[in-house]
Design an enzyme around this catalytic site. Sequence first.
Site, PDB file in Angstrom:
ATOM      1  N   CYS A   1      99.878 119.809  21.182  1.00 49.45           N
ATOM      2  CA  CYS A   1      99.261 119.393  19.859  1.00 49.45           C
ATOM      3  C   CYS A   1      98.255 120.126  19.117  1.00 49.45           C
ATOM      4  O   CYS A   1      97.758 119.907  18.047  1.00 49.45           O
ATOM      5  CB  CYS A   1      98.987 118.045  19.768  1.00 49.45           C
ATOM      6  SG  CYS A   1      97.338 117.526  20.711  1.00 49.45           S
TER       7      CYS A   1
ATOM      8  N   CYS B   1      97.377 113.859  23.194  1.00 49.30           N
ATOM      9  CA  CYS B   1      98.642 113.513  23.458  1.00 49.30           C
ATOM     10  C   CYS B   1      98.931 113.283  24.893  1.00 49.30           C
ATOM     11  O   CYS B   1     100.025 113.078  25.207  1.00 49.30           O
ATOM     12  CB  CYS B   1      99.432 114.781  22.851  1.00 49.30           C
ATOM     13  SG  CYS B   1      99.405 116.234  23.726  1.00 49.30           S
TER      14      CYS B   1
ATOM     15  N   CYS C   1      84.380 117.653  30.635  1.00 48.47           N
ATOM     16  CA  CYS C   1      84.267 116.021  30.540  1.00 48.47           C
ATOM     17  C   CYS C   1      85.289 115.289  29.581  1.00 48.47           C
ATOM     18  O   CYS C   1      85.281 114.159  29.708  1.00 48.47           O
ATOM     19  CB  CYS C   1      82.877 115.824  29.812  1.00 48.47           C
ATOM     20  SG  CYS C   1      83.046 116.137  27.952  1.00 48.47           S
TER      21      CYS C   1
ATOM     22  N   CYS D   1      95.425 116.114  27.965  1.00 48.83           N
ATOM     23  CA  CYS D   1      94.680 116.190  26.548  1.00 48.83           C
ATOM     24  C   CYS D   1      94.423 114.832  26.011  1.00 48.83           C
ATOM     25  O   CYS D   1      95.054 113.916  26.265  1.00 48.83           O
ATOM     26  CB  CYS D   1      95.964 116.787  25.529  1.00 48.83           C
ATOM     27  SG  CYS D   1      95.544 116.820  23.831  1.00 48.83           S
TER      28      CYS D   1
ATOM     29  N   CYS E   1      86.748 130.008  29.264  1.00 47.75           N
ATOM     30  CA  CYS E   1      85.810 128.980  29.026  1.00 47.75           C
ATOM     31  C   CYS E   1      86.176 127.792  29.185  1.00 47.75           C
ATOM     32  O   CYS E   1      87.444 127.334  29.307  1.00 47.75           O
ATOM     33  CB  CYS E   1      84.938 129.250  27.803  1.00 47.75           C
ATOM     34  SG  CYS E   1      86.141 128.780  26.226  1.00 47.75           S
TER      35      CYS E   1
ATOM     36  N   HIS F   1      79.784 121.402  20.862  1.00 44.06           N
ATOM     37  CA  HIS F   1      79.709 120.394  21.836  1.00 44.06           C
ATOM     38  C   HIS F   1      79.026 121.113  23.125  1.00 44.06           C
ATOM     39  O   HIS F   1      78.329 120.398  23.738  1.00 44.06           O
ATOM     40  CB  HIS F   1      80.868 120.158  22.394  1.00 44.06           C
ATOM     41  CG  HIS F   1      81.046 119.358  23.761  1.00 44.06           C
ATOM     42  ND1 HIS F   1      80.718 117.953  23.825  1.00 44.06           N
ATOM     43  CD2 HIS F   1      81.591 119.651  25.125  1.00 44.06           C
ATOM     44  CE1 HIS F   1      80.901 117.488  25.052  1.00 44.06           C
ATOM     45  NE2 HIS F   1      81.321 118.619  25.763  1.00 44.06           N
TER      46      HIS F   1
END
Length: 120
Positions: free
Chosen positions: A51, A33, A59, A30, A43, A71
């Site tokens: 978190c 965190c 990416c 992540c 997806c 995005h």
Amino acid sequence: MEKHYGKKQLQTILENIMSENWINDNSHNCPHCKTAIEKSDGCNKMTCSHCGTYFCWLCGTRLNPEAPYLHFRNPESECFNMLYRGVVPEELDDDDDFDFPAEYLDYYSEEEDFGLEFDD
């Protein structure tokens, strides 16, 4: 070595190393965190189980929590039109309850501002 440490201890160490290697090879951290996240299906918009941060599996970019699918709709993004890149075709089978999020299906305007800001 086995006599010194014991077969059980060496086996445990080997299993731990193999587990760490698997996690490193099959998960992404992540961006907020650093929790290791595994993608099992679906997806490329990920939600951190620790978190709740949204991020791109491809990416690693942290996504806007108000509009995480932008995005994948932004022509200037390296992940443009890649929301479902890498999805196994069986996952898109009509027998599954696999729905595209409504906000992803909406058309975007060419003039739409994709430079959304959000706090860490």
